[in-house]
Design a protein around this motif. Structure first.
Motif, PDB file in Angstrom:
ATOM      1  N   UNK A   1       0.841  -1.204   0.000  1.00  0.00           N
ATOM      2  CA  UNK A   1       0.000   0.000   0.000  1.00  0.00           C
ATOM      3  C   UNK A   1       0.871   1.247   0.000  1.00  0.00           C
ATOM      4  N   UNK A   2       0.462   2.223  -0.783  1.00  0.00           N
ATOM      5  CA  UNK A   2       1.193   3.479  -0.867  1.00  0.00           C
ATOM      6  C   UNK A   2       0.241   4.655  -0.696  1.00  0.00           C
ATOM      7  N   UNK A   3       0.709   5.679   0.032  1.00  0.00           N
ATOM      8  CA  UNK A   3      -0.011   6.932   0.153  1.00  0.00           C
ATOM      9  C   UNK A   3       0.721   7.997  -0.636  1.00  0.00           C
ATOM     10  N   UNK A   4       0.024   8.676  -1.541  1.00  0.00           N
ATOM     11  CA  UNK A   4       0.647   9.729  -2.345  1.00  0.00           C
ATOM     12  C   UNK A   4       0.198  11.081  -1.813  1.00  0.00           C
ATOM     13  N   UNK A   5       1.138  12.032  -1.757  1.00  0.00           N
ATOM     14  CA  UNK A   5       0.818  13.320  -1.166  1.00  0.00           C
ATOM     15  C   UNK A   5       0.843  13.235   0.353  1.00  0.00           C
ATOM     16  N   UNK A   6       0.067  14.107   1.017  1.00  0.00           N
ATOM     17  CA  UNK A   6       0.065  14.134   2.487  1.00  0.00           C
ATOM     18  C   UNK A   6      -1.344  14.257   3.071  1.00  0.00           C
ATOM     19  N   UNK A   7      -2.361  13.927   2.276  1.00  0.00           N
ATOM     20  CA  UNK A   7      -3.740  14.072   2.766  1.00  0.00           C
ATOM     21  C   UNK A   7      -4.369  12.749   3.187  1.00  0.00           C
ATOM     22  N   UNK A   8      -3.590  11.679   3.228  1.00  0.00           N
ATOM     23  CA  UNK A   8      -4.106  10.374   3.595  1.00  0.00           C
ATOM     24  C   UNK A   8      -3.775  10.072   5.064  1.00  0.00           C
ATOM     25  N   UNK A   9      -4.388   9.018   5.567  1.00  0.00           N
ATOM     26  CA  UNK A   9      -4.241   8.643   6.972  1.00  0.00           C
ATOM     27  C   UNK A   9      -3.200   7.534   7.100  1.00  0.00           C
ATOM     28  N   UNK A  10      -2.128   7.812   7.842  1.00  0.00           N
ATOM     29  CA  UNK A  10      -1.028   6.845   7.957  1.00  0.00           C
ATOM     30  C   UNK A  10      -1.520   5.510   8.501  1.00  0.00           C
ATOM     31  N   UNK A  11      -2.316   5.535   9.561  1.00  0.00           N
ATOM     32  CA  UNK A  11      -2.746   4.285  10.187  1.00  0.00           C
ATOM     33  C   UNK A  11      -3.617   3.443   9.248  1.00  0.00           C
ATOM     34  N   UNK A  12      -4.356   4.098   8.334  1.00  0.00           N
ATOM     35  CA  UNK A  12      -5.154   3.323   7.377  1.00  0.00           C
ATOM     36  C   UNK A  12      -4.249   2.583   6.397  1.00  0.00           C
ATOM     37  N   UNK A  13      -3.281   3.294   5.836  1.00  0.00           N
ATOM     38  CA  UNK A  13      -2.400   2.688   4.833  1.00  0.00           C
ATOM     39  C   UNK A  13      -1.509   1.625   5.461  1.00  0.00           C
ATOM     40  N   UNK A  14      -0.913   1.929   6.620  1.00  0.00           N
ATOM     41  CA  UNK A  14      -0.067   0.921   7.259  1.00  0.00           C
ATOM     42  C   UNK A  14      -0.901  -0.246   7.768  1.00  0.00           C
ATOM     43  N   UNK A  15      -2.148   0.015   8.171  1.00  0.00           N
ATOM     44  CA  UNK A  15      -3.026  -1.068   8.622  1.00  0.00           C
ATOM     45  C   UNK A  15      -3.372  -2.026   7.501  1.00  0.00           C
ATOM     46  N   UNK A  16      -3.574  -1.502   6.297  1.00  0.00           N
ATOM     47  CA  UNK A  16      -3.852  -2.352   5.138  1.00  0.00           C
ATOM     48  C   UNK A  16      -2.661  -3.251   4.852  1.00  0.00           C
ATOM     49  N   UNK A  17      -1.476  -2.646   4.788  1.00  0.00           N
ATOM     50  CA  UNK A  17      -0.278  -3.431   4.498  1.00  0.00           C
ATOM     51  C   UNK A  17      -0.013  -4.465   5.583  1.00  0.00           C
ATOM     52  N   UNK A  18      -0.225  -4.084   6.833  1.00  0.00           N
ATOM     53  CA  UNK A  18       0.014  -5.010   7.939  1.00  0.00           C
ATOM     54  C   UNK A  18      -0.938  -6.204   7.878  1.00  0.00           C
ATOM     55  N   UNK A  19      -2.220  -5.935   7.678  1.00  0.00           N
ATOM     56  CA  UNK A  19      -3.207  -7.011   7.645  1.00  0.00           C
ATOM     57  C   UNK A  19      -2.953  -7.968   6.490  1.00  0.00           C
TER      58      UNK A  19
END
Length: 469
Positions: free
Chosen positions: A217-235
């Motif tokens: 999972x990748x977040x582009x820019x700075x308007x996304x939620x870190x815990x959502x993106x890292x949570x997806x990759x972790x799960x």
């Protein structure tokens, strides 16, 4: 250390690092388990594990059971893998327009990296998920023709709508599930928060997809939620990262796809057996990133449990396990745990197959020096796990306005990063704090910190460095 090998499957080895000596009354045994896979026939751009029961593919077209390796008349077996790229096409991807352009270019570059014979698809994600290519609930089979068609389809991508990532993942799961392959992988790009479905909807989607495919999972820019993106990759046992500049997406997507193409075997489990009276306190991956695995245990037999590790190429990972054993007298010793790497569904249709094995021991002694000595690998990764934890705690305290608490936590992070040689994390911390003395962890919070610096530190906080052996 024991190793097992099989044609077309990497050779797996297990090395156990521990201080097996316990003092009288001691009950907790800590060990670092290094798992290494080598010689599977791929490194980067070479084909992954191929199914021996799959006939050679000689036609062109789409669908998991059709399509060529290199066009009409090809006799090369197709690699046993499928990948789905999920591209955020919500309205915010047009602000600035460079994000949408970068996403299209990056996806095209990733498609260009898909090897002949790999099944693939592209999904556009908004408040719903839409198949971009090939469509019809199918996967295309990579060839010069299908890669070209997919890149043409990308030109139609435009921004508009909301964000409901759970729907993207569920569509990717359906598409990947249609392919009879060993390795299923997703790549997900988002630029915003998951605002058009509840956290429970996303969690349910992740629970449904866990164990069925891995996902970077990748977040582009700075308007996304870190815990959502890292949570997806972790799960989904993948990687997570920030790509603050859309111009860097192409290089990042190319690296991700090359890594995915290097996987040779999927669904490998870490199986732990413990004797009567012993119990697992925790299991976590500690390199290349910190990943908690304790709660992912699946009982697999009497006193045995399996922990998922996902797909493997030629690579090495470290795991920290802690076992609580029954008390024993000085001079006694026991096998505290047996660690095995298991391929649950062997390609030839047999039962679970061991790939490698290691042993964790416990020996009780009245030698104070022996029982109090901390194994260097255990000490190093204990510090790396603490480093990830205090960074996340420090950033949370900073956001909540607790300056003293944040300073203490981030100071401890600077101290740990310096002591362990984690230069990458040390550089990221230096963008958030002014370091007065790294050895003592004396720092001052910077008055102004960019959102990019803070998000990058949080996203990459779990990245570790290997212990110097």
């Amino acid at each position: 250390m024991a190793t097992f090998s099989k044609s077309n499957v990497p050779q797996f080895s297990v090395e156990v690092y521990q201080n097996e000596c316990l003092p009288e009354g001691g009950r907790e045994v800590n060990a670092i388990v290094t798992v290494t896979a080598t010689g599977g026939g791929t490194t980067g751009g070479v084909a992954p594990l191929a199914r021996t029961d799959t006939p050679a593919r000689t036609d062109t077209g789409t669908g998991p059971g059709t399509g060529p390796g290199t066009g009409a008349g090809a006799t090369e077996r197709a690699p046993d893998a499928a990948v789905v790229i999920m591209v955020d096409c919500s309205g915010s991807m047009d602000y600035p327009p460079a994000k949408m352009r970068g996403a299209r270019d990056a996806t095209a570059a990733a498609i260009g990296t898909v090897r002949d014979g790999v099944a693939f698809a592209v999904v556009a994600g908004t408040h719903q998920a839409k198949e971009v290519y090939p469509g019809g609930g199918r996967l295309a089979v990579a060839s010069a023709a299908t890669r070209s068609q997919a890149k043409d389809a990308l030109r139609k991508l435009s921004a508009g709508g909301g964000t409901a990532i759970g729907t993207w993942l569920r569509l990717a799961d359906r598409l990947l599930g249609s392919a009879d392959v060993a390795i299923r992988h997703g790549i997900l790009l988002t630029d915003g928060r998951n605002e058009h479905e509840s956290p429970e909807d996303l969690r349910n989607a992740l629970d449904a997809c866990a164990g069925r495919f891995t996902c970077d999972a990748r977040g582009v820019g700075t308007d996304w939620e870190v815990k959502e993106v890292t949570g997806i990759a972790s799960a989904l046992l993948g990687s997570a990262d920030i790509v603050a500049d859309p111009a860097e997406l192409t290089a990042d997507f190319t690296r991700m796809m090359e890594s995915a193409m290097g996987k040779e075997v999927g669904d490998v489990s870490l199986r732990l057996w413990t004797p009567q009276g012993a119990e697992i306190v925790f299991v976590k991956q500690v390199a290349p990133t910190v990943e908690e695995l304790t709660g992912r245990r699946t009982d697999s037999g009497p006193r045995t449990g399996d922990y998922p590790t996902g797909s493997w190429g030629d690579e090495s990972r470290d795991y920290h396990l802690c076992v609580r054993v029954p008390d024993a007298g000085v001079g006694q010793e026991m096998l505290a745990a047996r660690v095995s790497l298991i391929l649950p569904d062997a390609a030839e249709g047999g039962g679970p197959r061991p790939l490698s094995q290691g042993l964790v021991r416990a020996v009780w002694t009245d030698d104070l020096a022996a029982s109090t000595s901390i194994n260097p690998q255990v000490a190093h990764y204990t510090g790396q796990a603490e480093l990830a934890r205090v960074i996340q705690q420090g950033l949370h305290l900073r956001k909540s306005g607790d300056i003293d608490g944040a300073t203490a936590k981030l100071g401890r992070a600077v101290q740990l990063a310096g002591a362990s040689g984690n230069e990458g994390t040390a550089k990221l911390l230096a963008k958030v704090v002014d370091v007065v003395d790294a050895t003592t962890g004396t720092v001052r919070l910077k008055a102004k910190v960019t959102e990019e610096a803070e998000m990058t530190l949080e996203t990459r906080s779990t990245k570790t460095v290997r212990v110097k052996k």
